[in-house]
Scaffold this motif. Sequence first.
Motif, PDB file in Angstrom:
ATOM      1  N   HIS A 175      54.917  38.312  37.558  1.00 55.04           N
ATOM      2  CA  HIS A 175      53.390  37.800  37.920  1.00 55.04           C
ATOM      3  C   HIS A 175      52.836  39.496  38.093  1.00 55.04           C
ATOM      4  N   PHE A 176      51.713  39.407  38.342  1.00 53.53           N
ATOM      5  CA  PHE A 176      50.605  40.634  38.440  1.00 53.53           C
ATOM      6  C   PHE A 176      49.893  40.914  39.925  1.00 53.53           C
ATOM      7  N   VAL A 177      50.135  42.160  40.211  1.00 49.27           N
ATOM      8  CA  VAL A 177      49.386  42.447  41.474  1.00 49.27           C
ATOM      9  C   VAL A 177      48.295  43.485  41.079  1.00 49.27           C
ATOM     10  N   PRO A 178      46.992  43.270  41.103  1.00 55.37           N
ATOM     11  CA  PRO A 178      46.261  44.061  40.872  1.00 55.37           C
ATOM     12  C   PRO A 178      46.204  45.468  41.597  1.00 55.37           C
ATOM     13  N   LEU A 179      45.903  46.445  40.878  1.00 53.94           N
ATOM     14  CA  LEU A 179      45.648  47.758  41.370  1.00 53.94           C
ATOM     15  C   LEU A 179      44.500  48.376  41.483  1.00 53.94           C
ATOM     16  N   ALA A 180      43.891  48.719  42.302  1.00 56.28           N
ATOM     17  CA  ALA A 180      42.426  48.926  42.613  1.00 56.28           C
ATOM     18  C   ALA A 180      42.429  50.484  41.900  1.00 56.28           C
ATOM     19  N   PHE A 181      43.385  51.185  42.051  1.00 57.31           N
ATOM     20  CA  PHE A 181      43.404  52.595  41.589  1.00 57.31           C
ATOM     21  C   PHE A 181      41.962  53.162  42.337  1.00 57.31           C
ATOM     22  N   ALA A 182      41.914  52.663  43.666  1.00 57.84           N
ATOM     23  CA  ALA A 182      40.745  53.065  44.380  1.00 57.84           C
ATOM     24  C   ALA A 182      40.849  54.502  44.507  1.00 57.84           C
ATOM     25  N   GLN A 183      42.171  54.876  44.792  1.00 63.67           N
ATOM     26  CA  GLN A 183      42.256  56.420  45.001  1.00 63.67           C
ATOM     27  C   GLN A 183      42.149  57.290  43.670  1.00 63.67           C
ATOM     28  N   GLN A 184      41.800  56.716  42.651  1.00 63.62           N
ATOM     29  CA  GLN A 184      41.360  57.388  41.696  1.00 63.62           C
ATOM     30  C   GLN A 184      40.251  58.303  41.994  1.00 63.62           C
ATOM     31  N   ILE A 241      66.606  46.553  38.519  1.00 60.74           N
ATOM     32  CA  ILE A 241      65.839  47.609  38.201  1.00 60.74           C
ATOM     33  C   ILE A 241      66.021  48.436  36.670  1.00 60.74           C
ATOM     34  N   ASN A 242      67.132  47.729  36.123  1.00 63.86           N
ATOM     35  CA  ASN A 242      67.220  48.225  34.572  1.00 63.86           C
ATOM     36  C   ASN A 242      66.954  47.243  33.555  1.00 63.86           C
ATOM     37  N   GLU A 243      66.006  46.296  33.833  1.00 59.24           N
ATOM     38  CA  GLU A 243      65.833  45.249  33.068  1.00 59.24           C
ATOM     39  C   GLU A 243      64.319  45.449  32.626  1.00 59.24           C
ATOM     40  N   ASN A 244      64.027  44.557  31.274  1.00 65.41           N
ATOM     41  CA  ASN A 244      62.837  44.259  31.003  1.00 65.41           C
ATOM     42  C   ASN A 244      61.660  43.476  31.742  1.00 65.41           C
ATOM     43  N   LEU A 245      60.814  43.853  32.335  1.00 67.02           N
ATOM     44  CA  LEU A 245      60.056  43.130  33.211  1.00 67.02           C
ATOM     45  C   LEU A 245      58.956  42.077  32.585  1.00 67.02           C
ATOM     46  N   ASN A 246      58.470  42.469  31.270  1.00 73.55           N
ATOM     47  CA  ASN A 246      57.676  41.739  30.595  1.00 73.55           C
ATOM     48  C   ASN A 246      58.439  40.542  29.935  1.00 73.55           C
ATOM     49  N   ALA A 247      58.496  39.488  31.038  1.00 74.89           N
ATOM     50  CA  ALA A 247      59.323  38.269  30.533  1.00 74.89           C
ATOM     51  C   ALA A 247      58.763  37.122  31.273  1.00 74.89           C
ATOM     52  N   PRO A 248      59.032  35.811  30.911  1.00 69.52           N
ATOM     53  CA  PRO A 248      58.629  34.502  31.676  1.00 69.52           C
ATOM     54  C   PRO A 248      59.039  34.911  33.240  1.00 69.52           C
ATOM     55  N   GLY A 249      58.107  34.526  34.120  1.00 68.39           N
ATOM     56  CA  GLY A 249      58.313  34.673  35.594  1.00 68.39           C
ATOM     57  C   GLY A 249      57.728  35.960  35.991  1.00 68.39           C
ATOM     58  N   ARG A 255      53.365  45.045  37.292  1.00 65.14           N
ATOM     59  CA  ARG A 255      53.766  43.764  36.747  1.00 65.14           C
ATOM     60  C   ARG A 255      55.217  43.655  37.758  1.00 65.14           C
ATOM     61  N   VAL A 256      55.264  42.392  38.300  1.00 65.75           N
ATOM     62  CA  VAL A 256      56.458  42.197  39.263  1.00 65.75           C
ATOM     63  C   VAL A 256      57.321  41.063  38.791  1.00 65.75           C
ATOM     64  N   HIS A 257      58.665  41.255  38.991  1.00 66.88           N
ATOM     65  CA  HIS A 257      59.548  40.351  38.620  1.00 66.88           C
ATOM     66  C   HIS A 257      60.566  40.057  39.635  1.00 66.88           C
ATOM     67  N   ALA A 277      60.823  42.566  45.383  1.00 61.99           N
ATOM     68  CA  ALA A 277      60.716  41.803  43.641  1.00 61.99           C
ATOM     69  C   ALA A 277      60.498  43.433  42.890  1.00 61.99           C
ATOM     70  N   VAL A 278      61.370  43.718  41.700  1.00 62.00           N
ATOM     71  CA  VAL A 278      61.133  44.997  41.209  1.00 62.00           C
ATOM     72  C   VAL A 278      59.726  44.962  40.431  1.00 62.00           C
ATOM     73  N   ALA A 279      59.108  46.262  40.541  1.00 63.68           N
ATOM     74  CA  ALA A 279      57.560  46.194  39.965  1.00 63.68           C
ATOM     75  C   ALA A 279      57.404  47.506  39.010  1.00 63.68           C
ATOM     76  N   GLU A 280      56.626  47.549  38.341  1.00 64.70           N
ATOM     77  CA  GLU A 280      56.226  48.642  37.523  1.00 64.70           C
ATOM     78  C   GLU A 280      54.839  48.606  37.117  1.00 64.70           C
ATOM     79  N   PRO A 281      54.235  49.845  37.223  1.00 61.83           N
ATOM     80  CA  PRO A 281      52.729  49.904  37.114  1.00 61.83           C
ATOM     81  C   PRO A 281      52.342  49.997  35.573  1.00 61.83           C
ATOM     82  N   VAL A 282      51.251  49.379  35.253  1.00 64.28           N
ATOM     83  CA  VAL A 282      50.742  49.224  33.950  1.00 64.28           C
ATOM     84  C   VAL A 282      49.205  49.922  34.176  1.00 64.28           C
ATOM     85  N   VAL A 283      48.786  50.777  33.250  1.00 61.50           N
ATOM     86  CA  VAL A 283      47.467  51.323  33.467  1.00 61.50           C
ATOM     87  C   VAL A 283      46.827  51.235  32.448  1.00 61.50           C
TER      88      VAL A 283
END
Length: 434
Positions: A379-388, A369-377, A362-364, A343-349
């Motif tokens: 879902h979100f995968v938490p990013l620990a950014f542990a490597q920060q 790959i060329n569409e807006n992912l902020n849309a119904p359907g 944000r995963v849809h 599923a196509v994903a984009e990071p939100v910081v």
Amino acid sequence: MVPHLVTALNGPLLDLEKKILAATPAIERWFRMEWQEHTPPFYCSVDLRNSGFKLAPVDTNLFPGGFSNLSPEMLPLAIQAAMAAIEKYCPDAKNLLLLPELNTRNTFYLQNVARLMQIFRQTGLHVRLGTLDENLKEAQTIELPDGSTITLEPLERSANGRRLGLKNFDPCTILLNNDLSSGTPSILENLNEQNLLPPLHAGWTVRRKSNHFAAYDEVVKKFSKLVDVDPWMLNPFFAKVDQVDFQAVDGGGDDKLAASVSSLLAKIRKKYKEYGITEKPFVIVKADAGTDGMGVMSVTDVSQIKELSRKQREKLSLGKAGNEIHDLIIQEGVHTFEHINDAVAEPVVYMIDRYVVGGFYRVHAERGINENLNAPGAHFVPLAFAQQHALPDMLAKPGTTAPNRFYMYGVVARLGLLAASLEMEKTDPNPEEY
């Protein structure tokens, strides 16, 4: 969780990663000096897209509504950042009034509100929830999916008219988590004795995306000189088109919109040719004022503008809260080549004050790959950014390690944060107050 890049990082972005990692001390000092000149927004989230040949922000939100999507491991960092942010405005703060969006049926959003309350309580504040719903006359308790509850209370103006609070609750600071898409309520105006964060001109009543990306242009030009890269690697081209009426019989403004789309696509093609990029260029047409993912269209050819269907026109003409859309921003589309389980994903910081406090993907599964992912359907995968917490790995092969990728995300998101700071300064109706 680090999604795989469908394409291997190729030439331009590999070069960018090398340069950013090599310039880390200079970059951090540069940010430090910039924050001496500019005040960061109280909090902020930045949507990024990683195409493998370009890494750029495509949206910056000054009223982030996804704190519940952050990994629990990042909470201590969020609490520390919240302490630093509050101390700037009210060092002896005791009470915080939080004003959320009006949509009390969206339990996902309300979990974000509960998480914000948790963060600010941990900083030593008494936190209570008000509501901008004028019809609410007594406290309303809402149960959340995890079994916890939150209570909304009606607002009260002080006897002198200069303060806002709740019954038996006088806050030092009022935190808005409502983007004011429906306009600025009069009850928030002329609060001369309290800190309202973010300020009213951060709301979509006043704010415009074109102002933000104009400020981002300035920021990224300075940054690109520092690290010696082409600003385009970090920056989507954009154009502004005003006074388009999608409902007009004569296609009011269609020609103007088509001309801007054609011009922007030509600029992108030229850049693709320069770097030997074979992907198909596209642009995103969307409202210049925030619409929560509504009224957004992906365009690969100008003929799509000239042949808009009635349904497409209706979709483009209405934003959040049913507002009519007439002013548009056309933005260079950035493909996202990051995938999680196909599923196509984009990071939100996410940031509080000037600190990165986590993020998510944000995963849809139903978007390309060329569409807006902020849309119904979505879902979100938490990013620990542990490597920060880990230093970027200077010895790793570029494009292969999570710490390096997350460091890059944090740098570009902070460029968006700095642009928001400049944008707020330039659009401030009362600059002499600062």
